[in-house]
Scaffold this motif. Structure first.
Motif, short mmCIF file in Angstrom:
data_model
loop_
_atom_site.label_atom_id
_atom_site.label_comp_id
_atom_site.label_asym_id
_atom_site.label_seq_id
_atom_site.Cartn_x
_atom_site.Cartn_y
_atom_site.Cartn_z
N SER B 184 39.07 37.95 43.66
CA SER B 184 38.89 37.66 45.08
C SER B 184 37.45 37.90 45.52
N PHE B 185 36.87 38.96 44.99
CA PHE B 185 35.53 39.33 45.38
C PHE B 185 34.56 38.17 45.12
N LEU B 186 34.69 37.58 43.93
CA LEU B 186 33.79 36.48 43.59
C LEU B 186 34.15 35.21 44.34
N GLU B 187 35.44 35.05 44.60
CA GLU B 187 35.85 33.84 45.32
C GLU B 187 35.37 33.86 46.75
N ALA B 188 35.26 35.05 47.31
CA ALA B 188 34.76 35.17 48.68
C ALA B 188 33.34 34.59 48.77
N GLU B 189 32.62 34.66 47.67
CA GLU B 189 31.26 34.13 47.60
C GLU B 189 31.26 32.68 47.13
N LYS B 190 32.38 32.06 47.19
CA LYS B 190 32.55 30.68 46.68
C LYS B 190 32.12 30.60 45.22
N ASN B 191 32.54 31.55 44.48
CA ASN B 191 32.19 31.61 43.07
C ASN B 191 33.47 31.89 42.30
N ALA B 192 33.38 31.93 41.01
CA ALA B 192 34.59 32.25 40.24
C ALA B 192 34.24 33.06 39.02
N ILE B 193 35.05 34.03 38.74
CA ILE B 193 34.82 34.86 37.55
C ILE B 193 35.49 34.19 36.37
N ARG B 194 34.76 34.08 35.28
CA ARG B 194 35.34 33.43 34.10
C ARG B 194 35.50 34.41 32.96
N SER B 195 34.53 35.27 32.80
CA SER B 195 34.71 36.27 31.74
C SER B 195 33.74 37.42 31.93
N ILE B 196 34.12 38.54 31.34
CA ILE B 196 33.25 39.70 31.29
C ILE B 196 33.10 40.06 29.82
N HIS B 197 31.87 40.27 29.38
CA HIS B 197 31.65 40.64 27.98
C HIS B 197 31.05 42.03 27.96
N ALA B 198 31.79 42.99 27.44
CA ALA B 198 31.25 44.34 27.40
C ALA B 198 31.88 45.15 26.29
N ASP B 199 31.09 45.90 25.59
CA ASP B 199 31.59 46.89 24.65
C ASP B 199 32.51 46.27 23.60
#
Lengths: 203, 549
Positions: B184-199
């Protein structure tokens, strides 16, 4: 949904996990599988030939899935049924409430259907009486009220399973002698509408 | 139609030689060169395909109808999150040419046997035995839970848990809340989360309104591949509910607990995830056929074709997860994804072994708004042959059941029953039959037919982890070959334990695994030999004459 090769349509209804499939397995194949629980998907059909006196009767048994997912379309499985075996788990009072739901459903939609109440897993009570979650006399009163027969069965030991299906077959023979076949003639427009787009009145 | 079947039989390639029997098949039997046109590659159907044509990852590149995140590719390209992962990928690729010998060092590192190997619980442990009996779920606070290689979560847009691969959904509701908050946080910015790469982990998000699917994986798969698997889970849910019903429910009540409707289906979803880790069908987007003499298969197909009914759309005979025969209504094509879902449904439940099942099923790629009714039964108790008759009419059980009876009768009369039984005894062929010493395993897919063939996985890939590792290598090659920004046609990969080759053309895809001692020249030589062998065996390994009613 009626078929030529079947004399009487019998449907099993009840909450998931009460043991409808085990009951059919015991009746049709005389065995019990303890293994992990496998929920029925949709419904399974088994034809079982029974002997009543000098007659043979083929019961077309529909073992339905207990999952709520299939509730909206359960009517296709019990439409035109001559007998409904409504199952509940003797150790689970919630499943008995669910059985009452099915009885109401049948009384509203399938007047010509005889109802058999079936308390399952009676072997569990033999191990420990305190496990009983549904009082026998309460159910007996309810059964009298709705003119249903009552059985307490165990698919594990086989207790009362044959009696149950034998009674279904006998009742079919005895009653159908006086009854004109009325199966599947008309659609009753007053029937409860399905909550989903999958309307149960669709023919 | 029947005439065609017989015509086919007159064409038999004399052993070993590729000499065409007659003019008609001359072009077909020509040596398989890279320039091969689609439709003439080994395994291509002679009268068109059974399946809808598909591309790898097509669902990820073309947004779903009605999905919330229906954005144009232009828009997507502009996304910062996307960009950074793209940069990473192109950095990887800068080291890569089409002649990759010894290059992918990052891969070698990735492919090293898990450092945490000891802690890993086997995938079979702690599976839920029952949805009812006390839910023997894992404790989500334990390390063992954290160590799973791939977690999959499904939640509603209200942040309510729908499914978790490991651990109970209740215990994970706050975790899923966080996931939804990220989305939701990213969608509020008219954006979309696709992936997180960590560790070493990839957290992949797939948004298909009203559901959000999330995978947390430390496998070697690419983000695209993980997203592709999540889509399968989404389609699996649709196949039980339909898209229409799913949307209707959440329109009525945003915070609906979907688990109520999905009760009992966890096993099917679990099974799908396990299957995707073992079976290359999902990766290839294609279907594997049971090896069967063409004459037997033709007899089965025409028996199936004759046992038709008005309401039947597809008649499918399968064994394990291999297709024996498929007959379809004219002009109706099945999508491989839909067939995979059917395969999974059947393999995930033993309940079909008893009697005849009649169940509503949605084939989401065919039509996501309605149910078909499927008649599912095994032909014989002890035989692994399952018949699936897909009908449009839910009142038609007895008609369809009669089709089954007629089919069995025809099979008996044609006397192919015994031959079928014989074929079922050896459902896989050995790679040794190809006669190439260094060859360990391969996957060959004919694009026009949507079918693939692959021998049994043999030594040294005996243990489960080894089999998964091999599939992991194929997955890696596949993801490099199909990367949307830089697709590759030829890849040669030398690893410490095996060498692999990938060759992707318009007509086919070939992935080959060799022993580590061979040379690249040897490998290329072997490919030609292998292609000739597949051509020679194609009528046994593929369905060349698909039938319609």
């Amino acid at each position: 949904m009626s078929g030529r090769r079947v004399d009487a349509k019998v449907v099993l209804l009840g909450q998931e996990g009460v043991g409808k499939s085990s009951l059919v397995e015991r009746c049709a194949h005389r065995r019990f599988r303890p293994g992990p629980y496998q929920n029925t998907i949709g419904a399974a059909f088994v034809a079982k030939v029974m002997t009543v006196g000098d007659q043979t009767v083929t019961l077309g048994i529909w073992d339905t899935a207990g999952s709520e997912r299939y509730e909206a379309m359960s009517r296709i499985y019990y439409r035109g049924a001559r007998a409904a075996i409504v199952c509940y788990d003797l150790t689970d009072s919630g499943s008995y409430q669910r059985a009452k739901f099915w009885v109401n459903e049948l009384q509203n939609c399938e007047e010509g259907c005889r109802i058999y109440l079936c308390g399952t897993k009676s072997d569990l009570l033999e191990e420990d009486r305190r496990k009983r979650g549904v009082d026998f006399h309460d159910v007996q009163d309810y059964a009298d009220e709705i003119k249903a027969d009552l059985f307490e069965t165990s698919s594990k030991t086989g207790q009362s399973v044959d009696e149950l299906f034998q009674k279904v077959a006998e009742d079919y023979v005895n009653f159908s002698a006086f009854q004109v076949m009325t199966e599947d003639k008309a659609v009753n427009l007053d029937q409860r509408n399905s909550p989903y787009f999958y309307s149960c009145c669709h023919h | 139609m029947a005439a065609d079947v017989h015509k086919k039989k007159s064409w038999e390639v004399p052993n070993g030689s590729l000499a065409p029997g007659d003019g008609q098949h001359a072009e077909r039997s020509e040596s398989p060169t890279p320039g091969l046109a689609q439709g003439t590659e080994p395994g291509a159907g002679q009268e068109g395909a059974m399946f809808v044509h598909t591309r790898s990852y097509e669902d990820l590149t073309s947004p779903e109808d009605g999905a919330a995140v229906a954005r144009s590719p232009e828009e997507r390209r502009g996304e910062p999150a996307e960009q950074s992962s793209m940069e990473q990928i192109s950095k990887d690729f800068s080291e890569l040419s089409t002649q990759l010998t010894g290059i992918a060092l990052d891969l070698e590192e990735e492919m090293r046997p898990g450092k945490e190997g000891k802690l890993e619980p086997s995938p079979q442990t702690n599976r839920r035995d029952s949805v009812l009996s006390g839910k023997e779920e894992e404790d989500v606070t334990m390390d063992a839970w954290r160590m799973h290689r791939k977690h999959v979560f499904v939640l509603s847009e209200a942040g309510k848990p729908v499914y978790s691969r490991y651990g109970s959904e209740e215990a994970l509701s706050s975790t899923m809340g966080v996931m939804m908050a990220l989305v939701s946080f990213l969608e509020a910015e008219k954006n979309a989360i696709r992936s997180i790469h960590a560790d070493g982990y990839k957290v992949v998000f797939v948004r298909r309104s009203p559901l959000v699917l999330v995978a947390v994986a430390r496998t070697q798969q690419s983000e695209q591949e993980i997203a592709h698997e999540l889509l399968y889970i989404y389609y699996q849910i649709l196949s039980l509910l339909t898209w229409t019903q799913l949307n209707h429910i959440f329109q009525q009540k945003q915070n609906y607990d979907l688990r109520r409707l999905l009760a009992g289906s966890e096993r099917i979803t679990d099974n799908l995830l396990d299957l995707m880790a073992h079976d290359p069908s999902f990766l290839m987007g294609a279907v594997r056929c049971l090896p069967l003499a063409a004459s037997v298969r033709d007899a089965v197909s025409s028996s199936l074709q004759q046992a038709k009914a008005k309401s039947l759309v597809f008649s499918i005979l399968l064994s394990g997860n291999q297709l024996v025969s498929l007959v379809r209504k004219k002009d109706q094509f099945l999508h491989p994804i839909d067939l995979h879902l059917l395969f999974n449904l059947i393999s995930s439940s033993s309940s079909f072994r008893e009697g005849e099942a009649w169940t509503p099923i949605c084939l989401p790629k065919f039509n996501s708004s309605g149910f078909f009714h499927a008649h599912i039964s095994y032909l014989e108790q002890e035989m692994d042959l399952c018949l699936l008759l897909v009908s449009t009419d839910r009142e038609d059980f007895f008609t369809v059941s009669d089709c089954k009876r007629r089919f069995q009768e025809r099979l008996r009369r044609r006397g192919v029953h015994h031959a079928l039984q014989e074929a079922l005894r050896t459902p896989f062929y050995s790679v040794a039959q190809v006669g190439i010493p260094d060859l360990r395993h391969f996957i060959y897919k004919s694009k026009s037919s949507g079918l693939f063939t692959s021998p049994e996985i043999e030594a040294p890939y005996v243990q489960e982890e080894e089999k998964e590792r091999l599939l992991g290598l194929y997955q890696y090659l596949h993801s490099r070959a199909h990367n949307s920004s830089r697709p590759l046609k030829n890849i040669y990969f030398t690893g410490p334990r095996e060498n692999l080759l990938a060759w992707v053309t318009n007509a086919f895809e070939l992935y080959v695994c060799y022993s580590p001692l061979g040379t690249k020249a040897g490998a290329i030589n072997a490919v030609n030999k292998l292609m000739k062998w597949i051509r020679k065996e194609e009528d046994r390994l593929f369905i060349l004459t698909p039938q319609t009613y």
